[in-house]
Design an enzyme around this catalytic site. Structure first.
Site, PDB file in Angstrom:
ATOM      1  CB  CYS A  89      -0.877   0.393   0.686  1.00  0.00           C
ATOM      2  SG  CYS A  89      -1.541   1.483   1.563  1.00  0.00           S
ATOM      3  CG  HIS A 121      -5.150  -1.865  -1.844  1.00  0.00           C
ATOM      4  ND1 HIS A 121      -4.359  -2.192  -0.607  1.00  0.00           N
ATOM      5  CD2 HIS A 121      -5.607  -0.421  -1.467  1.00  0.00           C
ATOM      6  CE1 HIS A 121      -4.095  -1.630  -0.601  1.00  0.00           C
ATOM      7  NE2 HIS A 121      -4.044  -0.697  -0.350  1.00  0.00           N
ATOM      8  CD  GLU A 122      -6.926   1.572  -4.105  1.00  0.00           C
ATOM      9  OE1 GLU A 122      -6.982   2.647  -3.289  1.00  0.00           O
ATOM     10  OE2 GLU A 122      -5.907   1.107  -3.974  1.00  0.00           O
ATOM     11  CG  HIS A 170      -7.111   2.857   1.139  1.00  0.00           C
ATOM     12  ND1 HIS A 170      -6.585   2.855   2.010  1.00  0.00           N
ATOM     13  CD2 HIS A 170      -6.049   2.255  -0.021  1.00  0.00           C
ATOM     14  CE1 HIS A 170      -5.489   2.674   1.906  1.00  0.00           C
ATOM     15  NE2 HIS A 170      -5.129   2.035   0.736  1.00  0.00           N
TER      16      HIS A 170
END
Length: 163
Positions: free
Chosen positions: A90, A132-133, A136
């Protein structure tokens, strides 16, 4: 347009869920330009708005030369039967990589700058990026998904790195 500084773990913006975009104004258009320019560098697969200090639901990607963005993304489908267990890193936890389980396939729905519906889907690295995004944007960092022992080691490594 500008290449923006990446916020690192410890910055509260990374742990704060992002707000839904309700008005596509010049600020949002500028954000998209910055996301696209900032992700367009070697070694960068994805970038969420909060990683550059903006608490809005938007991210960009750069997978195999395909660069794009999505506003108000929502993870709507994953393949829970086929799991990938590969190294993940990351930009907000620079230089540290850990095996992280993710679904092999993922699908995100959102909108573009014209307010029109957008579907982004993919397998393997693209699926990993989408998951993953969107994490976030919910205030999660990939280390939150690590098994207990690996997470403990990751937190030790982060303390030693002293970001």
């Amino acid at each position: 347009m500008a290449i923006r500084e990446i916020r690192v773990i410890g910055d509260p913006v990374l742990r704060t869920p992002c707000e839904w975009i309700t008005d596509i104004d010049d600020r949002v258009k500028s954000l998209v330009e910055d996301l696209l320019e900032t992700v367009d560098m070697d070694g960068r697969a994805g970038l969420a708005a909060n990683q550059i200090g903006v608490g809005l639901r938007a991210f960009s990607w750069n997978i195999d030369g395909d660069i794009g963005y999505v506003l108000n993304p929502k993870l709507v489908a994953t393949d829970t039967e086929h799991i990938q267990d590969n190294e993940e890193g990351c930009l907000s936890v620079p230089g540290l990589w850990y095996r992280t389980e993710r679904s092999w396939y993922a699908r995100v729905e959102g909108i573009n700058l014209d307010g029109k519906p957008v579907v982004v889907e993919g397998e393997e690295l693209m699926a990993r990026c989408l998951q993953h995004e969107t994490d976030h944007l919910e205030g999660m960092i990939y280390i939150d998904r690590l098994d207990r022992a690996t997470r403990k080691q990751a937190l030790r490594d982060i303390r030693q790195a002293n970001f």
